[in-house]
Design an enzyme around this catalytic site. Structure first.
Site, PDB file in Angstrom:
ATOM      1  N   ARG A  86       0.842  -1.296   0.124  1.00 30.49           N
ATOM      2  CA  ARG A  86      -0.050   0.477   0.283  1.00 30.49           C
ATOM      3  C   ARG A  86       0.809   0.824   0.219  1.00 30.49           C
ATOM      4  O   ARG A  86       1.725   1.565   0.739  1.00 30.49           O
ATOM      5  CB  ARG A  86      -0.939   0.215   1.406  1.00 30.49           C
ATOM      6  CG  ARG A  86      -1.666  -0.857   1.324  1.00 30.49           C
ATOM      7  CD  ARG A  86      -2.936  -0.526   0.023  1.00 30.49           C
ATOM      8  NE  ARG A  86      -3.785  -1.467   0.309  1.00 30.49           N
ATOM      9  CZ  ARG A  86      -4.355  -2.544  -0.502  1.00 30.49           C
ATOM     10  NH1 ARG A  86      -3.196  -3.272  -1.218  1.00 30.49           N
ATOM     11  NH2 ARG A  86      -5.771  -2.701  -0.244  1.00 30.49           N
ATOM     12  N   GLU A 122      -3.764   6.883  -4.944  1.00 32.96           N
ATOM     13  CA  GLU A 122      -4.216   6.615  -5.682  1.00 32.96           C
ATOM     14  C   GLU A 122      -5.516   6.526  -6.002  1.00 32.96           C
ATOM     15  O   GLU A 122      -6.206   6.573  -5.342  1.00 32.96           O
ATOM     16  CB  GLU A 122      -3.371   4.996  -6.289  1.00 32.96           C
ATOM     17  CG  GLU A 122      -4.144   4.376  -4.888  1.00 32.96           C
ATOM     18  CD  GLU A 122      -3.353   2.706  -5.330  1.00 32.96           C
ATOM     19  OE1 GLU A 122      -2.633   2.773  -5.417  1.00 32.96           O
ATOM     20  OE2 GLU A 122      -3.806   1.660  -5.424  1.00 32.96           O
ATOM     21  N   HIS A 142      -1.641  -0.445  -9.675  1.00 29.17           N
ATOM     22  CA  HIS A 142      -2.376  -0.773  -8.177  1.00 29.17           C
ATOM     23  C   HIS A 142      -2.601  -1.404  -9.793  1.00 29.17           C
ATOM     24  O   HIS A 142      -3.961  -2.263  -9.507  1.00 29.17           O
ATOM     25  CB  HIS A 142      -3.656  -0.369  -8.416  1.00 29.17           C
ATOM     26  CG  HIS A 142      -3.669  -1.043  -6.700  1.00 29.17           C
ATOM     27  ND1 HIS A 142      -4.176  -0.297  -5.409  1.00 29.17           N
ATOM     28  CD2 HIS A 142      -3.547  -2.595  -6.256  1.00 29.17           C
ATOM     29  CE1 HIS A 142      -4.095  -1.433  -4.803  1.00 29.17           C
ATOM     30  NE2 HIS A 142      -3.842  -2.595  -4.902  1.00 29.17           N
TER      31      HIS A 142
HETATM   32  C1  DGY Z   1      -5.714  -5.922  -2.811  1.00 26.11           C
HETATM   33  O1  DGY Z   1      -6.340  -7.425  -3.003  1.00 26.11           O
HETATM   34  O2  DGY Z   1      -5.830  -5.301  -1.863  1.00 26.11           O
HETATM   35  C2  DGY Z   1      -5.051  -5.725  -4.091  1.00 26.11           C
HETATM   36  O3  DGY Z   1      -4.309  -4.343  -3.317  1.00 26.11           O
HETATM   37  C3  DGY Z   1      -6.035  -5.477  -5.079  1.00 26.11           C
HETATM   38  O4  DGY Z   1      -6.783  -6.573  -5.567  1.00 26.11           O
END
Ligand code: DGY
Length: 323
Positions: free
Chosen positions: A242, A271, A289
């Protein structure tokens, strides 16, 4: 025949997932795929008299929003491994069951971490930019050389499912694995990786660092001027976890100065409105992402989300409950 449970899905999901959901639940979906405002989420849950809500990481389910959910809403499932967009405490206080999709996301995210790692090591993004701008000159033996991952120490911050999947892959490239997290793993899960009790010890021992920790108050901003100073010159940072774990000002400065050789980033604070200064850095490979963005993974995430709901409405604990 008993009535099907009533489900609101906040975003558009892969067709096979939506079809399976429709076979089991009375679904109110969002074919326009707009990111819903809190008011729109509440309005849909109320209008549909929903028992369940299937959300994505773009839905900020904070305490205020959770507090406004009607009493009939019994379960929230997130189509993600990350749960930082959900106020877990607020949901628990309301007696709402929470579930997520951690299993399905592991392999694709680990693959993407390796893609970024290799791109950063080999300066692929920089070379591609030269080719695309017409600057490809004669082959030469010395300019803009990368570095081999083989023989280097990969420091994994977080050694959960995804961290361990990255370790497995990186070993295939001849890397030595080290890791840090709060608790040391059992030897079978560690599988030869060297545990470091502090982030500082891990960073001092690693040439490449990859983040695989969830977003929590402890991990927020863990990549900052001080922690970056523990890395050796020429180190590489990979982030598929993240964005808020990185202090952008500090990382951008380290990349500008060349103290950090490169970074591979798939996630950003704010983002999709990420810090545009990253675009000016030739030594940053940037992706929007897409860690779980494969047909197989996105289908499986959806099937796992539905399996959670099916468990719940069959009177069982969802198989992937948020602890
Ligand atoms: C999640 O699953 O948390 C990813 O960052 C996106 O699919």
């Amino acid at each position: 025949m008993t009535a099907k449970p009533r489900l609101v899905i906040t975003r558009r999901l892969p067709p096979s997932v939506e079809a399976r959901a429709a076979s089991l639940f009375e679904v109110l979906s969002n074919p326009e795929d707009s990111v819903l405002t809190p008011d729109q989420i509440i309005e849909r849950v109320e209008r549909h008299r929903a028992d369940a809500l299937l959300v994505c990481l773009t839905d900020r389910m904070d305490a205020a929003l959770i507090g406004r959910l009607p009493a009939g809403l019994r379960i929230i499932v997130t189509y993600s491994v990350g749960t930082n967009h959900l106020d877990l405490a607020a949901a628990r206080q309301r007696g709402i069951t929470l579930a997520y999709t951690p299993d399905a996301t592991t392999e694709a995210t680990a693959d993407l971490a390796m893609l970024l790692l290799l791109s950063a090591c080999r300066r692929a993004h920089e070379h591609q930019a030269i080719l695309r701008s017409g600057g490809w000159g004669a082959w030469n033996a010395w300019d803009k050389l990368g570095t081999d991952p083989g023989g280097k120490v990969l420091g994994l911050v977080g050694m959960g499912r995804i961290g361990r999947a990255v370790a497995k892959r990186a070993k295939g490239f001849g890397m030595t694995i080290a890791y840090h997290q709060r608790n040391r793993l059992s030897p079978d899960l560690e599988d030869g990786a060297v545990f470091h009790p502090t982030l500082e010890a891990l960073f001092r021992a690693s040439r490449i660092v990859s983040l695989h920790t969830p977003s929590t108050p402890e991990t927020m901003g863990q990549i900052n001027r001080r922690s970056l100073s523990w890395l050796p010159d020429g180190a590489i940072l990979i982030n598929t976890a993240r964005g808020d774990q990185v202090v952008d000002d500090d990382l951008i400065e380290a990349l500008r100065q060349g103290r950090l050789a490169a970074a591979g980033l798939d996630v950003f604070t704010g983002e999709p409105d990420f810090d545009r200064r990253y675009l000016e850095l030739p030594n940053a490979t940037l992706l929007p992402h897409i860690g779980t963005s494969t047909v197989e993974t996105r289908d499986q995430m959806g099937f796992d989300a539905i399996a959670n709901l099916d468990d719940f409405f069959s009177g069982r604990q969802p198989r992937w409950s948020v602890a």
